[in-house]
Write an enzyme that holds these catalytic residues in place. Structure first.
Site, PDB file in Angstrom:
ATOM      1  N   ARG A 163      -0.472   5.013  -8.857  1.00 27.26           N
ATOM      2  CA  ARG A 163      -1.234   5.217 -10.105  1.00 27.26           C
ATOM      3  C   ARG A 163      -0.673   6.387 -10.912  1.00 27.26           C
ATOM      4  O   ARG A 163      -0.494   6.300 -12.110  1.00 27.26           O
ATOM      5  CB  ARG A 163      -2.701   5.561  -9.761  1.00 27.26           C
ATOM      6  CG  ARG A 163      -3.656   4.446  -9.955  1.00 27.26           C
ATOM      7  CD  ARG A 163      -4.959   4.801  -9.327  1.00 27.26           C
ATOM      8  NE  ARG A 163      -4.752   5.277  -7.947  1.00 27.26           N
ATOM      9  CZ  ARG A 163      -5.706   5.355  -7.041  1.00 27.26           C
ATOM     10  NH1 ARG A 163      -6.928   5.017  -7.343  1.00 27.26           N
ATOM     11  NH2 ARG A 163      -5.453   5.776  -5.826  1.00 27.26           N
ATOM     12  N   ARG A 221       8.328   6.612   2.006  1.00 23.01           N
ATOM     13  CA  ARG A 221       9.454   6.148   2.830  1.00 23.01           C
ATOM     14  C   ARG A 221      10.517   5.503   1.955  1.00 23.01           C
ATOM     15  O   ARG A 221      10.192   4.796   0.993  1.00 23.01           O
ATOM     16  CB  ARG A 221       8.982   5.111   3.866  1.00 23.01           C
ATOM     17  CG  ARG A 221       8.025   5.669   4.898  1.00 23.01           C
ATOM     18  CD  ARG A 221       7.758   4.628   5.984  1.00 23.01           C
ATOM     19  NE  ARG A 221       6.598   4.994   6.763  1.00 23.01           N
ATOM     20  CZ  ARG A 221       5.509   4.235   6.907  1.00 23.01           C
ATOM     21  NH1 ARG A 221       5.440   3.044   6.356  1.00 23.01           N
ATOM     22  NH2 ARG A 221       4.502   4.670   7.627  1.00 23.01           N
ATOM     23  N   ILE A 248      -1.625  -1.333  -4.028  1.00 22.62           N
ATOM     24  CA  ILE A 248      -0.799  -1.586  -5.221  1.00 22.62           C
ATOM     25  C   ILE A 248      -0.850  -3.075  -5.580  1.00 22.62           C
ATOM     26  O   ILE A 248      -1.053  -3.444  -6.741  1.00 22.62           O
ATOM     27  CB  ILE A 248       0.662  -1.137  -4.974  1.00 22.62           C
ATOM     28  CG1 ILE A 248       0.703   0.367  -4.679  1.00 22.62           C
ATOM     29  CG2 ILE A 248       1.552  -1.487  -6.166  1.00 22.62           C
ATOM     30  CD1 ILE A 248       2.061   0.897  -4.213  1.00 22.62           C
ATOM     31  N   GLY A 306       0.873  -1.179   0.000  1.00 24.11           N
ATOM     32  CA  GLY A 306       0.000   0.000   0.000  1.00 24.11           C
ATOM     33  C   GLY A 306       0.897   1.211   0.000  1.00 24.11           C
ATOM     34  O   GLY A 306       2.038   1.146  -0.461  1.00 24.11           O
ATOM     35  N   ASP A 337       1.730   8.442  -5.117  1.00 27.22           N
ATOM     36  CA  ASP A 337       0.617   7.597  -5.543  1.00 27.22           C
ATOM     37  C   ASP A 337       1.060   6.770  -6.749  1.00 27.22           C
ATOM     38  O   ASP A 337       1.366   7.315  -7.813  1.00 27.22           O
ATOM     39  CB  ASP A 337      -0.568   8.511  -5.899  1.00 27.22           C
ATOM     40  CG  ASP A 337      -1.832   7.726  -6.145  1.00 27.22           C
ATOM     41  OD1 ASP A 337      -1.794   6.788  -6.973  1.00 27.22           O
ATOM     42  OD2 ASP A 337      -2.839   8.030  -5.510  1.00 27.22           O
ATOM     43  N   GLU A 397      -8.523  -5.742   6.926  1.00 25.32           N
ATOM     44  CA  GLU A 397      -8.069  -5.691   8.322  1.00 25.32           C
ATOM     45  C   GLU A 397      -9.238  -5.481   9.281  1.00 25.32           C
ATOM     46  O   GLU A 397      -9.246  -6.029  10.387  1.00 25.32           O
ATOM     47  CB  GLU A 397      -7.044  -4.548   8.481  1.00 25.32           C
ATOM     48  CG  GLU A 397      -5.719  -4.900   7.852  1.00 25.32           C
ATOM     49  CD  GLU A 397      -4.836  -3.697   7.551  1.00 25.32           C
ATOM     50  OE1 GLU A 397      -5.081  -3.015   6.540  1.00 25.32           O
ATOM     51  OE2 GLU A 397      -3.902  -3.447   8.332  1.00 25.32           O
TER      52      GLU A 397
END
Ligand code: AMP
Length: 400
Positions: A284, A240, A331, A209, A282, A384
């Site tokens: 995309r 990150r 992703i 993600g 992002d 989750e």
């Protein structure tokens, strides 16, 4: 609306937001979900989604308690309040104290508080959320589900850093791992989808993600995972850096006169896909720019895929064999081109992409995307919130 009398309220509390869902554990569906955001600011608001409706309103009391009270009001207005039997909370860091989900009491909260130095951005907000929920719903029991607990089965050789042992003994410095709730859900789903016994199943899961990590899971137990003491270690992520030479810290400090907080900001918020592409975190948007010929965007995707493939190959080591590679997260579930890049790097493991299946497995679809018989690669949609609801039911022994 649901006919069930056992709904579970699932809360994920951040410092300025509360994400929530009310889940019927029998049908595994949301009956209400939403997000309270901009908490502690003047324009704090809450958005509710139910039965195909979406409505947003400003909060009169703009903190976590105000958010929980407005969820309570909505539950009453929809006739759902009496049906909610318990609350499940996402708690980020349980340190070494929590190896499974638990019913929350004062003792548990104290221990979570003591782990706050390991997750200073998350644990205090999680605790605020629990206190606000206890105040708004005094008759309901609360269960804590930790991101870290699934990884507590990692062996010492996987979780120790090669730094002086004293740092582990006295300061609990070690690798903990995150995304554990997602891994637990996805590993079970993958076994179900492939008709495998989850107790005899070797898989590497890539949770991709905005935050991204991989885990090596053998017979339902985590053997290793790529995030460490903090979520910065491991893969290239949205903003990150993932792994870097730790010597970069002193370089940035000495050469560029950056202090620790500026370096932390650079590595956590300005790096990854965003830092390399100089466009966006992002995936995309980076993919679109890459298709239009943007060289930095192309490089960002290549670095992301190459690092990921190296990690996946390395994460077969603790398994001794590979039955399946699983992609999940925004992703992993949607980017057919990222999955193709990664699988192409890994053909030496015997993975062979089924291009049609891969291109069709997006937007909520799940399934096998390889033509090889073993190992397989597949896409699983993580959930989750449902895992937290299921844990809440089992910890409290609720009959559904
Ligand atoms: P998550 O944190 O799991 O919500 O995932 C967010 C990431 O998923 C972002 O980088 C999105 O760009 C990425 N994502 C969502 N849909 C797609 C898509 N269709 N193609 C590529 N990446 C996507």
């Amino acid at each position: 609306m649901s006919n069930s009398n056992n709904l579970i309220l699932v809360l994920n509390c951040g410092s300025s937001s509360v994400k929530f869902s009310v889940i019927d554990p029998k049908t595994e569906k949301d009956v209400l979900s939403g997000l309270a955001e901009k908490l502690n600011l003047q324009d704090a608001s809450v958005t509710f989604k139910f039965d195909g409706h979406k409505e947003t309103r400003f909060l009169t009391t703009n903190d976590h308690t105000g958010a929980l009270e407005s969820i309570l009001e909505k539950l009453k207005a929809l006739g759902l309040f009496e049906k909610v039997t318990a609350i499940g909370h996402r708690l980020v860091h349980g340190g070494e104290a929590f190896k499974a989900s638990v019913e929350i009491n004062d003792e548990v909260l104290k221990t979570v508080e003591a782990c706050s130095n390991l997750a200073p951005l998350h644990n205090p907000a999680n605790i605020l959320g629990v206190r606000a929920a206890q105040k708004a719903f005094p008759s309901l029991k609360n269960v804590g589900v930790f991101d870290t607990s699934f990884h507590q089965t990692m062996p010492e050789h996987a979780y120790l850093y090669a730094v002086p042992m004293k740092l582990y003994r006295e300061n609990h410095v070690r690798r903990y791992g995150f995304h554990g709730t997602s891994y637990r859900f996805v590993a079970k789903e993958a076994a179900k989808m492939l008709n495998k016994d989850e107790n005899n199943f070797a898989l590497v899961v890539a949770h991709l993600g905005n935050g991204a990590s991989v885990a090596s899971i053998l017979n339902g137990k985590c053997m290793d995972t790529s995030m460490g003491l903090t979520p910065l270690e491991g893969l290239v992520m949205g903003t990150r850096s993932g792994d870097i030479d730790p010597g970069l810290f002193s370089y940035l400090n000495q050469e560029l006169k950056m202090d620790i907080s500026a370096i932390n900001n650079l590595l956590n918020k300005e790096s990854g896909l965003l830092g390399l592409s100089e466009l966006s975190n992002d995936c995309r948007e980076v993919e679109e720019a890459a298709e239009n010929g943007n060289r930095n965007a192309q490089l960002a995707l290549e670095v992301f895929a190459y690092r990921l493939a190296k990690y996946i190959a390395g994460y077969v080591v603790p398994l001794g064999r590979l039955d399946a590679l699983v992609f999940t997260g925004g992703i992993g579930e949607n980017s057919a081109s990222m999955r193709a890049r990664v699988i192409n790097h890994l053909s030496f493991l015997g993975l062979k992409l089924d291009e049609n299946a891969n291109n069709e497995t997006c937007r909520g679809k799940a399934g096998v995307i390889t033509s090889s018989t073993a190992p397989l690669a597949l896409v699983v949609n993580t959930n989750e919130e449902l895992m937290i609801a299921q844990d809440t039911v089992s910890v409290l022994n609720i009959a559904i």
